[in-house]
Design a protein around this motif. Structure first.
Motif, PDB file in Angstrom:
ATOM      1  N   PHE A   1       9.543  -8.961 -27.188  1.00 20.10           N
ATOM      2  CA  PHE A   1       9.427  -7.652 -26.946  1.00 20.10           C
ATOM      3  C   PHE A   1       7.358  -7.549 -26.778  1.00 20.10           C
TER       4      PHE A   1
ATOM      5  N   ALA B   1      11.511  -2.434 -23.566  1.00 20.94           N
ATOM      6  CA  ALA B   1      12.791  -1.633 -24.764  1.00 20.94           C
ATOM      7  C   ALA B   1      12.601  -0.551 -23.788  1.00 20.94           C
TER       8      ALA B   1
ATOM      9  N   GLU C   1       7.736  -1.987 -29.718  1.00 20.92           N
ATOM     10  CA  GLU C   1       8.787  -1.813 -28.845  1.00 20.92           C
ATOM     11  C   GLU C   1      10.213  -2.055 -29.486  1.00 20.92           C
TER      12      GLU C   1
ATOM     13  N   ASP D   1      11.419   1.403 -30.508  1.00 23.14           N
ATOM     14  CA  ASP D   1      12.367   2.180 -29.251  1.00 23.14           C
ATOM     15  C   ASP D   1      13.652   1.938 -28.983  1.00 23.14           C
ATOM     16  N   ILE D   2      13.472   0.608 -28.881  1.00 20.50           N
ATOM     17  CA  ILE D   2      15.296   0.231 -28.898  1.00 20.50           C
ATOM     18  C   ILE D   2      15.916   0.525 -28.860  1.00 20.50           C
TER      19      ILE D   2
END
Length: 206
Positions: free
Chosen positions: A96, A101, A133, A136-137
Motif C-alpha cells: 500500500f 488506490a 490507501e 480508498d481501495i
C-alpha cells in the motif's frame, strides 16, 4: 562480504542517489554471447577469460507499481448449444504505497474493458503500508455509509464510514479476496471491511 567484495545491500546503497546524477559501474563478462555465463576455456584447466566493460548510468526516479493484473478466462457450463466463458479479473496487490488506490482503480477499469464480470483481489504476503490507501481501495467496491473500520481512542469507539457522496467503481460484480498468514496491517483492514460489509468472500489462511 569478503575483502574487495560488496553484498546486494551495499551495492544498492551505492547505486542510489539524487535524480540526474550519474554513477559508473564496471561489468565483468565471461563470454560475448551471454552476459554472466562462463565461456568455454581455451584449453583444459584454463579459466575462462574475463572481459571488463564500464557503463555510465544516469539516476532517475522509478515509480514501482504495487499492482499486477490479468484477465483469467475459463469455460463454464454449457447453455443450450453455447458454451459460456467466465472472465475473471485477477488483481494482485503487493503493498500500500502512494499509488496503490489509483493503480487498483486503473486495473479494475482495464479488466472490465476486457470483459471481466467478477474479480479476485489477492492480498497474500502483503505486509500493509498506508492505511488511507487501503480505505480508498475499499471505497472502490463499497457503498455510501458502509463502515470502513472502528477505532478506539481514550476508551471511546469511533466509526469511520464512507461518505454519502461516495460512488463505488465496482459495486456489483462478485469479489473474492485471497489472504494468508502474512496478510497484515492495511491489508487486514481492507479485507475486513469488504468481508464485514458482505461485499466480498474471503478465502485462505487468516
Amino acid at each position: 562480504p569478503t575483502r574487495g567484495q560488496i553484498d546486494g545491500e551495499m551495492a544498492s546503497a551505492i547505486l542510489r542517489g539524487r535524480h540526474g546524477t550519474s554513477v559508473t559501474v564496471k561489468l565483468a563478462r565471461r563470454t560475448e554471447q551471454i552476459p554472466g555465463v562462463p565461456g568455454r576455456p581455451a584449453s583444459r584447466g584454463q579459466a575462462p577469460e574475463v572481459k571488463w566493460r564500464q557503463v555510465k548510468l544516469v539516476r532517475d526516479d522509478i515509480l514501482l507499481s504495487p499492482v499486477y493484473s490479468e484477465l483469467l478466462t475459463s469455460p463454464a457450463e454449457v447453455k443450450g448449444r453455447e458454451q459460456l466463458v467466465t472472465r475473471t479479473g485477477y488483481i494482485k496487490l503487493t503493498a500500500f504505497n502512494q499509488r496503490a488506490a489509483a493503480e487498483v482503480a486503473k486495473a479494475i477499469e482495464d479488466l472490465r474493458d476486457q470483459g471481466a464480470d467478477r474479480f479476485i483481489l489477492d492480498l497474500r504476503d502483503n505486509p500493509g503500508g498506508l492505511v488511507n490507501e487501503g480505505l480508498d481501495i475499499a471505497s472502490l467496491w463499497l457503498q455510501p455509509n458502509d463502515v470502513l473500520l472502528h477505532t478506539i481512542n481514550n476508551h471511546t469507539m469511533n466509526t469511520v464510514k464512507l461518505p454519502e457522496t461516495a460512488t463505488p467503481l465496482d459495486g456489483d460484480d462478485p469479489l473474492v479476496v485471497v489472504v494468508n498468514k502474512r496478510t497484515a496491517s492495511a491489508s487486514e483492514i481492507l479485507a475486513g471491511a469488504l468481508k464485514d460489509n458482505k461485499r466480498a468472500r474471503l478465502i485462505g489462511a487468516e
